[in-house]
Motif scaffolding. Structure first.
Motif, PDB file in Angstrom:
ATOM      1  N   PRO A   1       0.796  -1.236   0.000  1.00 39.26           N
ATOM      2  CA  PRO A   1       0.000   0.000   0.000  1.00 39.26           C
ATOM      3  C   PRO A   1       0.824   1.279   0.000  1.00 39.26           C
ATOM      4  O   PRO A   1       0.414   2.280  -0.576  1.00 39.26           O
ATOM      5  N   ILE A   2       1.970   1.292   0.667  1.00 37.46           N
ATOM      6  CA  ILE A   2       2.777   2.516   0.644  1.00 37.46           C
ATOM      7  C   ILE A   2       4.150   2.267   0.007  1.00 37.46           C
ATOM      8  O   ILE A   2       5.048   3.099   0.112  1.00 37.46           O
ATOM      9  N   GLY A   3       4.308   1.127  -0.612  1.00 39.99           N
ATOM     10  CA  GLY A   3       5.570   0.854  -1.325  1.00 39.99           C
ATOM     11  C   GLY A   3       6.744   0.528  -0.429  1.00 39.99           C
ATOM     12  O   GLY A   3       7.883   0.452  -0.885  1.00 39.99           O
ATOM     13  N   ALA A   4       6.471   0.297   0.873  1.00 39.13           N
ATOM     14  CA  ALA A   4       7.570   0.059   1.825  1.00 39.13           C
ATOM     15  C   ALA A   4       7.905  -1.429   1.881  1.00 39.13           C
ATOM     16  O   ALA A   4       7.027  -2.279   1.814  1.00 39.13           O
ATOM     17  N   LYS A   5       9.191  -1.724   2.034  1.00 40.71           N
ATOM     18  CA  LYS A   5       9.621  -3.127   2.012  1.00 40.71           C
ATOM     19  C   LYS A   5      10.140  -3.647   3.348  1.00 40.71           C
ATOM     20  O   LYS A   5      10.326  -4.848   3.495  1.00 40.71           O
ATOM     21  N   GLY A   6      10.447  -2.759   4.289  1.00 44.19           N
ATOM     22  CA  GLY A   6      11.038  -3.245   5.541  1.00 44.19           C
ATOM     23  C   GLY A   6      12.555  -3.115   5.502  1.00 44.19           C
ATOM     24  O   GLY A   6      13.166  -3.260   4.452  1.00 44.19           O
ATOM     25  N   ILE A   7      13.142  -2.821   6.684  1.00 40.00           N
ATOM     26  CA  ILE A   7      14.587  -2.560   6.718  1.00 40.00           C
ATOM     27  C   ILE A   7      15.265  -3.162   7.936  1.00 40.00           C
ATOM     28  O   ILE A   7      16.478  -3.194   8.032  1.00 40.00           O
ATOM     29  N   GLY A   8      14.486  -3.723   8.863  1.00 40.71           N
ATOM     30  CA  GLY A   8      15.055  -4.096  10.163  1.00 40.71           C
ATOM     31  C   GLY A   8      16.226  -5.047  10.122  1.00 40.71           C
ATOM     32  O   GLY A   8      17.077  -5.017  11.011  1.00 40.71           O
ATOM     33  N   GLU A   9      16.275  -5.920   9.134  1.00 40.22           N
ATOM     34  CA  GLU A   9      17.297  -6.961   9.163  1.00 40.22           C
ATOM     35  C   GLU A   9      18.222  -6.953   7.949  1.00 40.22           C
ATOM     36  O   GLU A   9      19.128  -7.778   7.868  1.00 40.22           O
ATOM     37  N   SER A  10      17.988  -6.019   7.032  1.00 39.53           N
ATOM     38  CA  SER A  10      18.788  -6.017   5.795  1.00 39.53           C
ATOM     39  C   SER A  10      20.285  -6.054   6.083  1.00 39.53           C
ATOM     40  O   SER A  10      21.024  -6.843   5.491  1.00 39.53           O
ATOM     41  N   ALA A  11      20.731  -5.210   6.984  1.00 39.16           N
ATOM     42  CA  ALA A  11      22.176  -5.095   7.187  1.00 39.16           C
ATOM     43  C   ALA A  11      22.748  -6.310   7.912  1.00 39.16           C
ATOM     44  O   ALA A  11      23.887  -6.708   7.650  1.00 39.16           O
ATOM     45  N   THR A  12      21.976  -6.904   8.799  1.00 35.76           N
ATOM     46  CA  THR A  12      22.453  -8.118   9.470  1.00 35.76           C
ATOM     47  C   THR A  12      22.580  -9.254   8.459  1.00 35.76           C
ATOM     48  O   THR A  12      23.476 -10.086   8.531  1.00 35.76           O
ATOM     49  N   VAL A  13      21.664  -9.267   7.501  1.00 30.46           N
ATOM     50  CA  VAL A  13      21.696 -10.275   6.448  1.00 30.46           C
ATOM     51  C   VAL A  13      22.848 -10.009   5.483  1.00 30.46           C
ATOM     52  O   VAL A  13      23.587 -10.921   5.100  1.00 30.46           O
ATOM     53  N   GLY A  14      23.024  -8.754   5.096  1.00 36.67           N
ATOM     54  CA  GLY A  14      23.937  -8.456   3.996  1.00 36.67           C
ATOM     55  C   GLY A  14      25.382  -8.231   4.366  1.00 36.67           C
ATOM     56  O   GLY A  14      26.269  -8.375   3.515  1.00 36.67           O
ATOM     57  N   SER A  15      25.646  -7.888   5.645  1.00 38.45           N
ATOM     58  CA  SER A  15      27.013  -7.456   5.944  1.00 38.45           C
ATOM     59  C   SER A  15      28.029  -8.555   6.259  1.00 38.45           C
ATOM     60  O   SER A  15      29.212  -8.371   5.929  1.00 38.45           O
ATOM     61  N   PRO A  16      27.635  -9.684   6.871  1.00 40.55           N
ATOM     62  CA  PRO A  16      28.694 -10.668   7.169  1.00 40.55           C
ATOM     63  C   PRO A  16      29.511 -11.105   5.942  1.00 40.55           C
ATOM     64  O   PRO A  16      30.747 -11.149   6.029  1.00 40.55           O
ATOM     65  N   PRO A  17      28.857 -11.397   4.788  1.00 39.57           N
ATOM     66  CA  PRO A  17      29.701 -11.796   3.657  1.00 39.57           C
ATOM     67  C   PRO A  17      30.631 -10.683   3.181  1.00 39.57           C
ATOM     68  O   PRO A  17      31.735 -10.982   2.696  1.00 39.57           O
ATOM     69  N   ALA A  18      30.225  -9.425   3.313  1.00 38.14           N
ATOM     70  CA  ALA A  18      31.123  -8.346   2.885  1.00 38.14           C
ATOM     71  C   ALA A  18      32.400  -8.359   3.711  1.00 38.14           C
ATOM     72  O   ALA A  18      33.508  -8.187   3.184  1.00 38.14           O
ATOM     73  N   VAL A  19      32.257  -8.591   5.026  1.00 37.88           N
ATOM     74  CA  VAL A  19      33.436  -8.587   5.896  1.00 37.88           C
ATOM     75  C   VAL A  19      34.297  -9.819   5.613  1.00 37.88           C
ATOM     76  O   VAL A  19      35.520  -9.718   5.452  1.00 37.88           O
ATOM     77  N   VAL A  20      33.664 -10.991   5.538  1.00 42.31           N
ATOM     78  CA  VAL A  20      34.443 -12.213   5.319  1.00 42.31           C
ATOM     79  C   VAL A  20      35.085 -12.179   3.932  1.00 42.31           C
ATOM     80  O   VAL A  20      36.249 -12.571   3.768  1.00 42.31           O
ATOM     81  N   ASN A  21      34.346 -11.697   2.944  1.00 40.98           N
ATOM     82  CA  ASN A  21      34.941 -11.591   1.606  1.00 40.98           C
ATOM     83  C   ASN A  21      36.159 -10.667   1.627  1.00 40.98           C
ATOM     84  O   ASN A  21      37.145 -10.909   0.919  1.00 40.98           O
ATOM     85  N   ALA A  22      36.107  -9.625   2.431  1.00 36.95           N
ATOM     86  CA  ALA A  22      37.253  -8.722   2.542  1.00 36.95           C
ATOM     87  C   ALA A  22      38.434  -9.435   3.197  1.00 36.95           C
ATOM     88  O   ALA A  22      39.582  -9.286   2.764  1.00 36.95           O
TER      89      ALA A  22
END
Lengths: 163, 804
Positions: free
Chosen positions: B749-770
């Motif tokens: 209805p308002i085009g919102a997708k949610g944000i609460g967990e995006s960074a917890t999901v997305g950041s571990p591989p960035a660090v380990v890949n580094a």
């Protein structure tokens, strides 16, 4: 045993068990529940209060140890309805989410600014490094303290009011 | 400016109404301070342990020191003789009430207090009720328990070996430690693509056991009134309504006689979704003693017994062409669920949404299979902002894409750009059955690369490598899967995952919103007020948000899986629109015209062509409750209630790049920079959105470098305090750099997708890949989390070892 101390500017005397932790003395005996408890091992710092102006982890101090000392909790930060600039800074810069670590973080920040009114980012990070926040990732806490450093006026007003 | 243009599905203009906005802050979406902050900065939060009820007693739990042992005897005589002890409850006592075992959220059973055996270290054995918290702890020391040790099962890889001790011999006919097998995708088709692929890479990727460890531990205060038979239960819960229904089903107390109150919650992160034995014991304690009973666990109890997260051992494989077109992915996962299968997730998804492991890429085929096993560890598994196992899925695919990049000697960012689902392919149906609602991936990754100065960093890295310095650049691109969910597919213990919400506008134009979801720090009191403000033009400070009390709020499933804004946000927006429709009819009556002759601008209706003939929403509210002659079919209020059943999940996404420096002498990893570009669709309060992202990024650095719940061979938990379970402080994390794009969800209805967990999901591989990128000169292709100095140093010596 009997302990007497100054808490947020008011002298209090109570009979306590010698083993009573300061955090429980504040929370359960005095009903000052703004001081939180988080770990028992001095790692998380949600229980930080100021004893004679220095941050102390109240989960690892006995109430008896602060006999004769000056204790300041989050409830004693605002005076006469005026928020400490640190409190204002945390609201301005989103330095809190769940609010559980916030009292300890703010008191540590107050102690830092009292001895170093213009800390750099590294000094702020080091000052709060004995405390854990699970919500903010710390950047906004750092910015909150920087906001307070940049806006000391509120504190001045508050001191004028109280003196 | 690379921000993606917002689509025409967006509601309303974003500017606040200047006429109604004297102060310099938006009415509706935009950055405003949080409504909940004034009480928190004054130390006036209302957390569970702050509550004291008259005559309240205190409970404490005796826990097993052993990981697996037969319970021979429990002697409570001395404890009961303690002058301040009111009751000691054991499993035997609960058996008499048919409460010794309780159903879990995954169709299994769990012990409330042990009766036959203990199955993990820290399991609940007895409950003491005493006059104060210190006496309750004292009395635990007076309980004498005799155990007969049994062989322990700690390594999930060996849990299914023949001859292994059977943990769940309470289940009739159970002869092994197997829980479930589950699969998604087309195996034959995937195997065929792998068979003809020019390049195949594979790696065993372990996502070790970690813990959400909110700063406030779990607790409850049970207050049972024997006269009217009503149970008031204060709880640290993310899901008050689901809890009420479950207590009614399990304890036999009628649902209308149960009131769950969740006050301020000091962080949840999935740790406070389930019902823990301590809560049930507090209820029994209150019924037995006739007084309110408070139980609050300590930190060790929290880390050792409540819901852990992850513990997935994943064999990942990628098939590709020589020039880097990814064709297919497949994996087999061994899922360690601990002693009871108590994961909190939709019924049809025993591995959560793990099958989203196809990530952000357009593939020809994919197949995954997951085997769940019992071990002698604490139960749980779905927690710590995991979006029902999307963390594990994203970590696997993003780690494996880097393994492929290294094999092909391709730049990992270029490899991702080459394989993204293209914008015109949305809505995109992936090979395991998910329909991604919207996405535009390339601009997000390009923005992230530009913001961090990717090309310059690669040059710097090359120069440093020539000098023997260790610098790594890690890229990750994730697609989240949140907002569970459509009730035809998704339920938890039979409860459909739709949410109710209610909006009421009072006669003076102030409003109240009643929510089923429960904030644990996400700022619901602000965000949901802003959603209503955007729809009705009532200032957010004039809108009270009520939540966390089942007697005062409509039914809904709770806050986890980043579902509050996608599900309850939809409900609130639709309820506000119903109010607006009704207000329009009333405004027309007040203006003596037809509704179709009225236009709306935020906060008021006016006659088309005559903007001076207008009624504000506040005037309409008074009219609705006043003496205005109401049109037919319109009753005299300005209220609406909606239960929103989302048509699909939402799929936020983001591009993350992390830069690390590693001390070659000690193996210590320093995160130098971290840039996060997120797209969560419509951003309601950008300040809160950024805050959610920051917190998740710190989680990612923590899991990648420090956090780990390990066990020794006897099953002793090695992460049972904050001295052993290491969480990042301000010293371990950088100053986060963020950017964003906006690709609204077309179905929301308002085009919102949610944000609460995006960074917890997305950041571990960035660090380990580094980290792995930094270690590439040593021939390292993979290392498992946590990348502690010792483990990094071992990897540098050519001995990378799994943590478990």
């Amino acid at each position: 045993m009997q302990v007497t101390m100054t808490v947020n500017g008011t002298e209090v005397t109570r009979d306590v068990e010698p083993r009573l932790l300061l955090v429980h003395f504040l929370r359960d005996t005095l009903r000052l529940t703004g001081t939180h408890w988080g770990c028992d091992t001095s790692n998380c710092g949600t229980c930080v209060v100021l004893v004679d102006g220095e941050p102390v982890k109240s989960c690892t101090a006995l109430a008896a140890m602060t006999d004769g000392h000056d204790v300041r909790t989050v409830e004693g930060m605002a005076r006469n309805g005026t928020l400490d600039p640190v409190q204002q800074g945390f609201m301005e810069e989103h330095g809190l989410q769940c609010g559980f670590c916030t009292p300890g973080m703010m008191l540590t920040a107050r102690a830092l600014l009292d001895r170093n009114p213009d800390p750099d980012e590294g000094e702020i990070r080091e000052a709060i490094s004995g405390q854990i926040c699970r919500c903010t990732g710390y950047a906004t806490i750092v910015r909150s303290v920087q906001w307070a450093a940049a806006h000391p006026a509120a504190a001045t007003t508050e001191q004028e009011v109280t003196t | 400016m690379t921000t993606v243009e917002e689509r025409s599905t967006m509601p309303q203009e974003r500017e606040s109404n200047p006429a109604a906005n004297a102060a310099d802050r938006p009415i509706g979406y935009g950055r405003i301070q949080r409504k909940e902050d004034p009480r928190f900065v004054r130390g006036k939060g209302r957390y569970l342990d702050d509550i004291v009820l008259p005559g309240m007693l205190h409970g404490a739990i005796l826990r097993s020191p052993m990981a697996h042992a037969r319970l021979v005897s429990i002697d409570t005589t001395e404890a009961l003789a303690h002058p301040k002890v009111h009751a000691v409850i054991t499993g035997k006592d609960l058996e008499g009430l048919n409460l010794a075992w309780a159903p879990t959220l995954s169709a299994d059973t769990m012990a409330v207090l042990a009766t036959d055996k203990v199955r993990f270290q820290g399991q609940e054995v007895a409950f003491v009720v005493a006059e104060d918290r210190y006496s309750a702890r004292d009395a635990l020391e007076l309980i004498d328990v005799e155990y007969e040790e049994l062989p322990v099962v700690i390594d999930a890889r060996r849990a299914l070996e023949p001859g292994t001790a059977v943990i769940r011999d309470d289940k009739e006919g159970k002869t092994d430690n197997h829980i479930f097998d589950w699969e998604a995708g087309d195996k034959a088709e995937t195997d065929a693509v792998f068979a003809r692929a020019a390049v195949v890479v594979s790696e065993e990727v372990v996502y070790p056991r970690v813990h959400p460890a909110p700063m406030e531990t779990c607790g409850a205060i049970a207050d049972y009134d024997p006269i009217d038979g009503k149970l008031t239960l204060y709880e640290t819960t993310q899901a008050p309504h689901a809890h009420r229904t479950l207590y009614a089903m399990v304890a036999g107390i009628p649902e209308h006689k149960i009131r769950i109150i969740a006050g301020d919650i000091g962080g949840g992160f999935g740790n406070k979704v389930g019902i823990y034995p301590g809560y049930v014991c507090a209820v029994v304690g209150s019924i037995v003693t006739g007084k309110p009973v408070k139980w609050v666990e300590d930190r060790s109890e929290n880390l050792m017994s409540t819901s852990f997260a992850r513990d997935y051992i994943m064999k990942g494989e990628v098939a590709a062409t020589k020039d880097g077109k990814i064709l297919a992915v497949r994996t087999h996962v061994l899922a360690d669920h601990g002693a009871f299968n108590a994961t909190a997730q939709p019924t049809k998804y025993p591995a959560g949404f793990f099958s989203i492991f196809t990530g952000s890429y357009d593939l020809e085929a994919a197949h995954c299979s997951v085997t769940g096993v019992y071990t002698n560890k604490a139960p749980g598994g779905v927690a710590y902002a995991c979006s029902f196992r999307v963390t594990e899925a994203v970590y696997l695919v993003e780690r494996m894409v880097d393994v492929l990049a290294q094999k092909l000697e391709m730049d990992p960012a270029e490899l991702r750009l080459k394989n993204f689902i293209r914008p015109e392919q949305f809505p995109y149906k992936n090979k395991t059955g998910w329909e991604y609602d919207s996405g535009d991936y390339e601009p997000a990754l390009r923005m992230c690369m530009e913001q961090i100065g990717y090309a310059d960093l690669r040059r710097e890295q090359e120069e440093k490598r020539a000098r023997g310095e260790l610098m790594g650049i890690g890229v990750s691109f994730f697609t989240e899967t949140v907002g569970a969910g459509p009730r035809k597919h998704m339920d938890i213990v039979g409860l459909g995952m739709a949410d109710g919400a209610e909006v009421r506008v009072h006669p003076t134009g102030k409003a109240v919103v009643r929510l089923s979801v429960q904030t644990q720090g996400q700022g619901h009191e602000t965000t949901f007020a802003q959603i209503v403000a955007e729809e009705l033009g009532i200032p957010p400070e004039d809108i009270e948000v009520v939540h966390g009390d089942t007697d005062q709020t409509p039914f809904g499933l709770g806050t986890y899986g980043s579902r509050s804004t996608p599900v309850s946000g939809g409900a609130v927006a639709l309820a506000a629109r119903k109010v607006r429709d009704k207000a329009k009819a009333i405004a027309a009556a007040m203006l003596e015209t037809r509704p179709e002759d009225l236009d709306w601008e935020k906060g008021r209706f006016f006659v088309k062509g005559d903007p001076s003939a207008a009624k504000t929403i506040q005037e309409v509210a008074l009219g609705a409750h006043g003496t205005v002659a109401l049109p037919d079919g319109i009753d005299g209020n300005l209220d609406a209630e909606v239960t929103y059943d989302p048509p699909n999940l939402t799929f936020p996404f983001g591009a993350y790049i992390c830069v690390v420096d590693i001390d070659p002498g000690t193996g210590k990893v320093k995160v130098r920079r971290f840039v996060a570009v997120d797209d969560c669709g419509t951003r309601i309060n950008p300040m809160i959105v950024e805050g959610q992202i920051h917190g998740g990024l710190a989680d990612g650095v923590g899991m990648a470098l420090m956090e780990f719940i390990g066990f020794d061979e006897q099953g002793n938990c090695l992460g049972g305090s904050f001295m052993d379970y290491l969480i990042p402080t301000a010293m371990e994390v950088p100053d986060w750099e963020t950017g964003y794009t906006v690709t609204p969800s077309p179905h929301h209805p308002i085009g919102a997708k949610g944000i609460g967990e995006s960074a917890t999901v997305g950041s571990p591989p960035a660090v380990v890949n580094a980290v792995v990128d930094a270690l590439a000169p040593f021939g390292v292709t993979h290392m498992d989390m946590p990348c502690t100095p010792a483990r990094v140093w071992e990897a540098m010596q050519g001995r990378p070892t799994p943590p478990i």
